[in-house]
Design a protein around this motif. Structure first.
Motif, mmCIF file in Angstrom:
data_model
loop_
_atom_site.group_PDB
_atom_site.id
_atom_site.type_symbol
_atom_site.label_atom_id
_atom_site.label_comp_id
_atom_site.label_asym_id
_atom_site.label_seq_id
_atom_site.Cartn_x
_atom_site.Cartn_y
_atom_site.Cartn_z
ATOM 1 N N PRO A 1 0.531 -0.911 -0.153
ATOM 2 C CA PRO A 1 0.297 -0.224 0.096
ATOM 3 C C PRO A 1 0.753 1.157 -0.115
ATOM 4 C CG PRO A 1 -0.051 -0.713 1.933
ATOM 5 C CD PRO A 1 1.110 -1.996 1.494
ATOM 6 N N ILE A 2 0.432 2.395 -0.563
ATOM 7 C CA ILE A 2 1.344 3.455 -0.867
ATOM 8 C C ILE A 2 0.497 4.276 0.045
ATOM 9 C CG2 ILE A 2 1.984 5.331 -2.413
ATOM 10 C CD1 ILE A 2 1.680 3.464 -4.702
ATOM 11 N N TRP A 3 1.168 4.958 0.369
ATOM 12 C CA TRP A 3 0.361 6.359 1.695
ATOM 13 C C TRP A 3 0.815 7.652 0.992
ATOM 14 C CZ3 TRP A 3 1.128 3.848 7.131
ATOM 15 C CH2 TRP A 3 -0.036 3.064 7.560
ATOM 16 N N LEU A 4 0.614 8.086 0.778
ATOM 17 C CA LEU A 4 0.855 10.034 0.035
ATOM 18 C C LEU A 4 0.763 10.713 1.293
ATOM 19 C CD1 LEU A 4 1.533 11.595 -2.921
ATOM 20 C CD2 LEU A 4 -0.303 12.719 -2.186
ATOM 21 N N VAL A 5 1.675 11.383 1.817
ATOM 22 C CA VAL A 5 1.452 12.468 2.250
ATOM 23 C C VAL A 5 1.572 13.932 1.917
ATOM 24 C CG1 VAL A 5 2.191 13.566 4.766
ATOM 25 C CG2 VAL A 5 2.504 11.516 4.795
ATOM 26 N N ASP A 6 -0.071 14.544 1.498
ATOM 27 C CA ASP A 6 0.187 16.024 0.734
ATOM 28 C C ASP A 6 0.378 17.052 1.641
ATOM 29 O OD1 ASP A 6 -0.231 17.739 -1.362
ATOM 30 O OD2 ASP A 6 -2.477 17.677 -1.685
#
Lengths: 227, 118
Positions: free
Chosen positions: A30-35
């Protein structure tokens, strides 16, 4: 394997789709993108690509954004976390090599290392940082890392929140806690798009160097003179 | 003349401090330090001989320089304490921002609702 990829991002809409595609074809994590408060469509594009998007309500910089992902990982008791930049500098195909020493229990943190990248000036800066910090790592600034639960718990804690950058301060904190760090050689091309956030001007470079050298000297663990 | 100015300055500052604390522009805990500084300042203005005696007592031959040195030391300490406080607040602010982001992400996952606008 209970793991996730944490990716801080700021205005990377031009390249983010390609990067996600590359990651999803290389590894099934899973990818967690922190914008970090992007003003372009970075977060919206990520949402459409089966990526968990954590939107910061105020900008925190690359380390603050990365730590947000680490706090999420710590709350979910993940075994491993991979941190990587969203600018296309880190090759997702290197992730298995990065995870291998962690899975084997040989270390707590592995760093995707490319010490030959960058200009002579950058390498001189690294040498100065090594001299003042006493760290033995050859690539001090790589954000391409894999961490086990112990390292995640440490870096998700309040004491790591006072750090501004993700490089020397983080490595010194790991060293002080007695965690084992290894470097895994990787290829690291130039940024696919945009400019470096840290090295955007000479003034910014001067501030970064002064900040990092002071931090290195203040938090150094090894006695002076030892390498 | 300078003693009169110092005394007037002390009285005016006292009034300002009281006003700021009454209007909640300055917390009482921060006002304490300032009140102490103003009291010392007023004392220098209203009773300069007392200050001269203290200077002679600790071996300072020119009393006004003692006042200046003490004032500079107090300002440096105050600036340092302010920076320590700001550092703590920044860390707390960063962790709160992170917590809000994580909670909003959780809410979005569960309810599908977009984040609340600022």
């Amino acid at each position: 394997m209970n793991a996730a990829i944490v990716m801080p991002a700021l205005n990377e809409a031009a390249t983010i789709e390609t990067l996600f595609h590359d990651i999803q074809t290389s590894v099934s994590l899973p990818i967690w993108l922190v914008d970090d408060c992007s003003t372009d469509a970075t977060g919206d594009l990520a949402s459409k690509m089966d990526v968990k998007v954590i939107r910061l309500p105020a900008p925190l910089g690359a380390w603050g954004a990365t730590q947000t992902g680490l706090r999420e990982a710590a709350s979910r008791d993940l075994d491993f976390v991979i941190t990587m930049d969203a600018d296309g500098q880190h090759n997702p195909e290197d992730i298995p090599a990065l995870l291998a020493p962690l899975i084997a229990g040989e270390c707590d943190v592995s760093i995707g290392s490319a010490p030959d990248r960058g200009s002579r000036l950058r390498r001189l800066a690294w040498r100065l940082m090594r001299l003042t910090s006493g760290l033995r790592c050859t690539d001090l600034t790589s954000g391409f890392r894999a961490l086990n639960a112990r390292a995640v718990d440490l870096l998700a804690g309040p004491s790591a929140s006072s750090l501004v950058y993700q490089d020397v301060g983080v490595l010194l904190m790991l060293e002080k806690a007695g965690l084992r760090v290894v470097e895994v050689p990787v290829a690291m091309p130039q940024r696919a798009d945009g400019k470096s956030r840290i090295f955007r001007s000479w003034l910014a470079v001067a501030h970064y160097m002064a900040h990092t050298l002071l931090l290195s000297a203040a938090k150094r663990k090894r006695p002076w003179g030892s390498r | 003349m300078i003693t009169l100015l110092t005394a007037v300055f002390g009285v005016l500052l006292s009034a300002l401090m009281l006003y700021l604390m009454r209007r909640d522009h300055l917390q009482i805990s921060h006002g304490l330090g300032w009140t102490l500084a103003i009291l010392i300042c007023s004392l220098m203005g209203f009773a300069p001989s007392l200050f001269d005696a203290v200077a002679v007592g600790i071996g300072v031959s020119y009393a006004p320089i003692l006042g200046i040195a003490l004032a500079i030391a107090a300002l440096v300490i105050k600036a340092l304490l302010t920076d320590i406080e700001i550092s703590k607040l920044k860390t707390r602010e960063q962790r709160l921002i992170q917590k809000v982001a994580l909670l909003e992400s959780e809410i979005r996952e569960v309810t599908g609702r977009p984040p609340i606008d600022d």
